[in-house]
Design a protein around this motif. Structure first.
Motif, PDB file in Angstrom:
ATOM      1  N   HIS A  83      49.176 -40.119  -0.944  1.00 43.67           N
ATOM      2  CA  HIS A  83      48.244 -39.873  -2.042  1.00 43.67           C
ATOM      3  C   HIS A  83      46.978 -39.146  -1.584  1.00 43.67           C
ATOM      4  N   GLY A  84      46.710 -39.142  -0.285  1.00 46.94           N
ATOM      5  CA  GLY A  84      45.502 -38.510   0.217  1.00 46.94           C
ATOM      6  C   GLY A  84      45.794 -37.203   0.933  1.00 46.94           C
ATOM      7  N   TYR A  85      44.975 -36.898   1.931  1.00 42.94           N
ATOM      8  CA  TYR A  85      45.116 -35.626   2.651  1.00 42.94           C
ATOM      9  C   TYR A  85      46.359 -35.636   3.536  1.00 42.94           C
ATOM     10  N   VAL A  86      47.103 -34.536   3.481  1.00 43.12           N
ATOM     11  CA  VAL A  86      48.246 -34.299   4.367  1.00 43.12           C
ATOM     12  C   VAL A  86      48.069 -32.895   4.931  1.00 43.12           C
ATOM     13  N   GLY A  87      48.065 -32.787   6.239  1.00 44.67           N
ATOM     14  CA  GLY A  87      47.908 -31.459   6.836  1.00 44.67           C
ATOM     15  C   GLY A  87      47.894 -31.525   8.346  1.00 44.67           C
ATOM     16  N   GLN A  88      47.917 -30.354   8.961  1.00 47.44           N
ATOM     17  CA  GLN A  88      47.886 -30.238  10.419  1.00 47.44           C
ATOM     18  C   GLN A  88      49.030 -31.034  11.043  1.00 47.44           C
ATOM     19  N   MET A  89      50.217 -30.978  10.423  1.00 45.83           N
ATOM     20  CA  MET A  89      51.366 -31.726  10.928  1.00 45.83           C
ATOM     21  C   MET A  89      52.403 -30.760  11.493  1.00 45.83           C
ATOM     22  N   SER A  90      52.866 -31.047  12.698  1.00 43.17           N
ATOM     23  CA  SER A  90      53.782 -30.124  13.379  1.00 43.17           C
ATOM     24  C   SER A  90      55.114 -29.988  12.662  1.00 43.17           C
ATOM     25  N   VAL A  91      55.538 -31.038  11.934  1.00 39.28           N
ATOM     26  CA  VAL A  91      56.833 -30.974  11.257  1.00 39.28           C
ATOM     27  C   VAL A  91      56.776 -30.116   9.989  1.00 39.28           C
ATOM     28  N   ILE A  92      55.572 -29.965   9.408  1.00 42.55           N
ATOM     29  CA  ILE A  92      55.395 -29.108   8.222  1.00 42.55           C
ATOM     30  C   ILE A  92      54.138 -28.260   8.431  1.00 42.55           C
ATOM     31  N   PRO A  93      54.173 -27.353   9.403  1.00 46.24           N
ATOM     32  CA  PRO A  93      52.950 -26.620   9.764  1.00 46.24           C
ATOM     33  C   PRO A  93      52.426 -25.691   8.682  1.00 46.24           C
ATOM     34  N   LEU A  94      53.267 -25.302   7.722  1.00 47.56           N
ATOM     35  CA  LEU A  94      52.827 -24.382   6.673  1.00 47.56           C
ATOM     36  C   LEU A  94      52.222 -25.099   5.477  1.00 47.56           C
ATOM     37  N   HIS A  95      52.256 -26.437   5.494  1.00 48.09           N
ATOM     38  CA  HIS A  95      51.875 -27.210   4.310  1.00 48.09           C
ATOM     39  C   HIS A  95      50.563 -27.957   4.519  1.00 48.09           C
ATOM     40  N   GLU A  96      49.783 -28.025   3.429  1.00 48.19           N
ATOM     41  CA  GLU A  96      48.564 -28.813   3.407  1.00 48.19           C
ATOM     42  C   GLU A  96      48.361 -29.316   1.977  1.00 48.19           C
ATOM     43  N   GLY A  97      47.895 -30.558   1.836  1.00 51.96           N
ATOM     44  CA  GLY A  97      47.711 -31.091   0.497  1.00 51.96           C
ATOM     45  C   GLY A  97      46.605 -32.115   0.411  1.00 51.96           C
ATOM     46  N   LEU A  98      45.973 -32.219  -0.756  1.00 54.28           N
ATOM     47  CA  LEU A  98      44.974 -33.238  -1.052  1.00 54.28           C
ATOM     48  C   LEU A  98      45.288 -33.832  -2.417  1.00 54.28           C
ATOM     49  N   GLY A  99      44.870 -35.095  -2.625  1.00 56.42           N
ATOM     50  CA  GLY A  99      45.174 -35.754  -3.880  1.00 56.42           C
ATOM     51  C   GLY A  99      43.981 -36.433  -4.507  1.00 56.42           C
ATOM     52  N   ILE A 100      43.939 -36.402  -5.835  1.00 54.12           N
ATOM     53  CA  ILE A 100      42.928 -37.152  -6.593  1.00 54.12           C
ATOM     54  C   ILE A 100      43.667 -38.175  -7.451  1.00 54.12           C
ATOM     55  N   ASP A 101      43.515 -39.447  -7.107  1.00 49.83           N
ATOM     56  CA  ASP A 101      44.173 -40.515  -7.842  1.00 49.83           C
ATOM     57  C   ASP A 101      43.394 -40.812  -9.121  1.00 49.83           C
ATOM     58  N   TYR A 102      44.100 -41.292 -10.153  1.00 52.97           N
ATOM     59  CA  TYR A 102      43.499 -41.604 -11.462  1.00 52.97           C
ATOM     60  C   TYR A 102      42.720 -40.392 -11.990  1.00 52.97           C
ATOM     61  N   VAL A 103      43.336 -39.223 -11.886  1.00 50.88           N
ATOM     62  CA  VAL A 103      42.624 -37.968 -12.136  1.00 50.88           C
ATOM     63  C   VAL A 103      42.276 -37.745 -13.601  1.00 50.88           C
ATOM     64  N   THR A 104      42.899 -38.478 -14.508  1.00 50.53           N
ATOM     65  CA  THR A 104      42.544 -38.316 -15.924  1.00 50.53           C
ATOM     66  C   THR A 104      41.297 -39.120 -16.284  1.00 50.53           C
ATOM     67  N   ASP A 105      40.721 -39.818 -15.301  1.00 49.27           N
ATOM     68  CA  ASP A 105      39.463 -40.554 -15.463  1.00 49.27           C
ATOM     69  C   ASP A 105      38.346 -39.737 -14.808  1.00 49.27           C
ATOM     70  N   ARG A 106      37.355 -39.337 -15.602  1.00 51.14           N
ATOM     71  CA  ARG A 106      36.298 -38.461 -15.101  1.00 51.14           C
ATOM     72  C   ARG A 106      35.555 -39.068 -13.903  1.00 51.14           C
ATOM     73  N   ASP A 107      35.356 -40.393 -13.911  1.00 45.57           N
ATOM     74  CA  ASP A 107      34.623 -41.023 -12.811  1.00 45.57           C
ATOM     75  C   ASP A 107      35.349 -40.865 -11.479  1.00 45.57           C
ATOM     76  N   HIS A 108      36.662 -40.951 -11.497  1.00 43.99           N
ATOM     77  CA  HIS A 108      37.426 -40.799 -10.257  1.00 43.99           C
ATOM     78  C   HIS A 108      37.385 -39.354  -9.760  1.00 43.99           C
ATOM     79  N   VAL A 109      37.405 -38.408 -10.683  1.00 43.00           N
ATOM     80  CA  VAL A 109      37.282 -37.003 -10.281  1.00 43.00           C
ATOM     81  C   VAL A 109      35.902 -36.749  -9.690  1.00 43.00           C
ATOM     82  N   ARG A 110      34.891 -37.342 -10.295  1.00 46.61           N
ATOM     83  CA  ARG A 110      33.527 -37.163  -9.784  1.00 46.61           C
ATOM     84  C   ARG A 110      33.385 -37.758  -8.378  1.00 46.61           C
TER      85      ARG A 110
END
Length: 314
Positions: A83-110
């Motif tokens: 659910h959080g940051y994924v990146g700098q991994m040798s098995v998937i070197p081309l991939h990077e990702g970040l996540g915002i949980d409960y994203v339909t709630d403005r407070d969590h996005v903030r």
């Protein structure tokens, strides 16, 4: 890498103003959507709920986010696996990702925004919040179609009330050489539905029932609506969990915005979807987050079918 088909995944039009519940168009679209989910585990939805300018702003926000220093992005942590940051991994070197949980709630996005930009970044916050809620509306439309098509519409409201949404920003870098290169391995999502919007760089491939890989070429303003393991379990194997992967080629970066829906509480197969002759009960009641945690273990990752290994009736 196996043969790649150019066969088209079904494309359904969600822009028609006449697409209203209890109309013939609604019913026929529902049937087509469920048929596609049963056959491919996904379909392509042309959807106008997020206007082009909003989607464009969301991709600009993604680029801004990925330009942050790695040490800043690593602050995106979450107790839930993947659910959080994924990146700098040798098995998937081309991939990077970040996540915002409960994203339909403005407070969590903030909160996420202030974590990445302590000085604040209101345009990022408002764009992400607006885009996520627009796509959540598509999720609710499709879920209603699924429930009504399987004649369990009475459970729709309680299901929607139990859902949470995670927005993932996904980046795929071009390979060192222009040749097709695996960027993310085959997997199924541990969601009820995943809804993906990509920039103009293709790369997503889905696996058909007969094992053929299908490369998706998406029309403008379209989204891939993908079934996850939770909808497969809930539907008692009527819906297929979509097997998919990403292959990169060329010299352009690929950005994807993915809205992933999860179900809180215990998930059980509705009794209406159990038929001792054709659809005997396949799964015991299960918990969505516990399923994800199981998948994060060695046993879960090695299982041929994560859901069956976790809660299958043997």
């Amino acid at each position: 890498m196996g043969s790649i088909s150019t066969t088209k995944i079904p494309v359904l039009d969600f822009t028609n103003q006449d697409l209203i519940p209890d109309t013939p168009l609604w019913v026929s679209t529902s049937v087509e959507a469920c048929k596609a989910l049963e056959e491919y585990g996904c379909f392509v939805a042309v959807y106008g709920g997020a206007p082009p300018h909003l989607a464009g702003a969301a991709f600009s926000a993604a680029e801004e986010l990925f330009c942050l220093p790695t040490e800043t992005k690593r602050k995106n942590v979450n107790d839930k696996p993947y659910h959080g940051y994924v990146g700098q991994m040798s098995v998937i070197p081309l991939h990077e990702g970040l996540g915002i949980d409960y994203v339909t709630d403005r407070d969590h996005v903030r909160k996420f925004t202030e974590l990445m930009w302590p000085q604040g970044n209101d345009p990022f916050c408002e764009t992400v919040y607006s885009f996520s809620n627009a796509i959540a509306e598509l999720d609710r439309l499709v879920v209603r179609m699924i429930f009504e098509n399987y004649r369990v519409g009475k459970y729709y409201e309680s299901h929607i009330g139990s859902k949470t949404y995670l927005l993932k920003f996904l980046k795929y870098s071009p390979p060192p050489e222009a040749n097709p290169t695996p960027a993310f391995p085959m997997h199924t999502d541990k969601t009820f539905l995943s809804i993906l919007r990509q920039n103009d760089v293709n790369g997503l491939e889905v696996k058909s029932k007969d094992g053929e890989w299908i490369a998706l070429e998406l029309p403008p303003n379209s989204y891939v609506v993908m079934a996850g393991d939770v909808s497969m379990g809930w539907s008692n194997d009527r819906i297929r969990s979509c097997e998919h992967r990403v292959t990169m080629s060329g010299n352009k970066k690929r950005y994807t915005l993915g809205l992933f829906s999860f179900v809180t509480g215990t998930i059980s197969v509705p009794e209406e979807l159990v038929d001792e002759k054709d659809y005997p009960l396949k799964y015991k009641p299960f918990d969505n987050i516990s399923l994800i945690e199981f998948y994060a273990t060695d046993e879960g990752r090695k299982a041929e079918n994560t859901l069956k290994a976790y809660c299958g009736v043997w």
